[in-house]
Design a protein around this motif. Sequence first.
Motif, short mmCIF file in Angstrom:
data_model
loop_
_atom_site.label_atom_id
_atom_site.label_comp_id
_atom_site.label_asym_id
_atom_site.label_seq_id
_atom_site.Cartn_x
_atom_site.Cartn_y
_atom_site.Cartn_z
N ALA A 187 0.86 -1.19 0.00
CA ALA A 187 0.00 0.00 0.00
C ALA A 187 0.89 1.24 0.00
O ALA A 187 2.01 1.20 0.51
CB ALA A 187 -0.88 -0.02 1.25
N PRO A 188 0.42 2.35 -0.58
CA PRO A 188 1.21 3.58 -0.52
C PRO A 188 1.46 3.99 0.93
O PRO A 188 0.68 3.67 1.82
CB PRO A 188 0.35 4.61 -1.25
CG PRO A 188 -0.97 3.99 -1.48
CD PRO A 188 -0.86 2.52 -1.27
N LEU A 189 2.56 4.72 1.14
CA LEU A 189 2.90 5.14 2.51
C LEU A 189 1.82 6.02 3.12
O LEU A 189 1.62 6.02 4.32
CB LEU A 189 4.23 5.90 2.51
CG LEU A 189 5.50 5.08 2.69
CD1 LEU A 189 6.71 6.01 2.78
CD2 LEU A 189 5.42 4.22 3.93
N LEU A 190 1.15 6.80 2.27
CA LEU A 190 0.07 7.66 2.76
C LEU A 190 -1.18 7.46 1.91
O LEU A 190 -1.10 7.25 0.70
CB LEU A 190 0.49 9.13 2.71
CG LEU A 190 1.50 9.60 3.75
CD1 LEU A 190 2.02 11.00 3.39
CD2 LEU A 190 0.91 9.61 5.15
N GLN A 191 -2.32 7.55 2.56
CA GLN A 191 -3.61 7.49 1.88
C GLN A 191 -4.42 8.70 2.33
O GLN A 191 -4.22 9.21 3.43
CB GLN A 191 -4.37 6.23 2.28
CG GLN A 191 -3.65 4.96 1.95
CD GLN A 191 -4.33 3.73 2.55
OE1 GLN A 191 -5.06 3.84 3.53
NE2 GLN A 191 -4.08 2.59 1.96
N LEU A 192 -5.35 9.12 1.47
CA LEU A 192 -6.24 10.21 1.86
C LEU A 192 -7.56 9.61 2.33
O LEU A 192 -8.23 8.90 1.58
CB LEU A 192 -6.46 11.17 0.69
CG LEU A 192 -7.17 12.47 1.06
CD1 LEU A 192 -6.34 13.29 2.05
CD2 LEU A 192 -7.46 13.30 -0.19
#
Length: 326
Positions: A3-8
Amino acid sequence: MRAPLLQLTEAGLYCPRGDFFIDPLKTVPRAVITHGHSDHARPGMGAYLCHNDSIPILQHRFRGRGIFDGLQYSERRVVNGITLSLHPAGHILGSAQVRLEADGEVWVVSGDYKRQPDPLAPAFEPQQCNVFITESTFGLPIYQWPDVDDVMQEMHAWWRGNIERDMISMVQAYPLGKAQRLLFLLDRSIGPIYLHASVADMYMALRASGIDLPDAEILTAATPPSLLRSALVITPGMTDAERLGSSAMAMASGWMAVRAQRQRSPSGVGFVLSDHVDWPDLHRTIDETQAETVYVTHGYEDDVVRYLHEQGRDARPLAHLAIARR
Ligand SMILES: [Zn+2]
């Protein structure tokens, strides 16, 4: 693929592996805060991690309620396998970019930032990263800041002119950041500087916490207008202008770069002084990060993304970080 390091998410930018939010919009257990402005730092979080200099700001704004943990710039903290560090953003006292690193991948969240000098905020330090999330408050080519010394010369000339016309000078500025920056920039040989009560409130809290700020007078209901004859008053708005009598109002803000916005300001007088990057500095900064992907938020997302596409860059509005997840 991980998963990406950050999610919105609905509560804002979330790091799933580290299980913390950056500048969350809703109440969450763990918040990393870029800086103390109210659109980034909200009360009610379980615990706060921010730069040490932001702690007195948050404590003052939240009336002491909260658990605050501070970092120095460049100090590293490992949170559930994510290496987190804060780096100067140059925006206001304590403002920081948040750098996250895991498995050789680096993401940087700029928060609000500027490249012009600020006596209370160490100069912005570009971080090389794979993904850069940038603000875009003034992300249009019309926003190009003049030299700060030139702006201050204009403001001083206006102030002297007001004294000759027997008018009190009132400069509208944000109580946190701009007001303190002005205290350092204004020429005290012209006249005394007064702070409106709501500007003085933050000023006194910062001084009490040991932040070295220049002296200023505090404007109270009892201050006789005769004492203010040669004064410049830093104020958050039009407050008190009527009580004080003959006064000239001006605004100190990046928005004053555009004539139409200047004309909409209460006085029509404006000084271009911003705590955000202008268009050239925004793109210089993006270049310096060498980011492969740029997410744009907080302003003119579409305009900045379009321009970056024209430069052959992988750029998206931050909202895409939420869409990618579904
Ligand atoms: Zn801000």
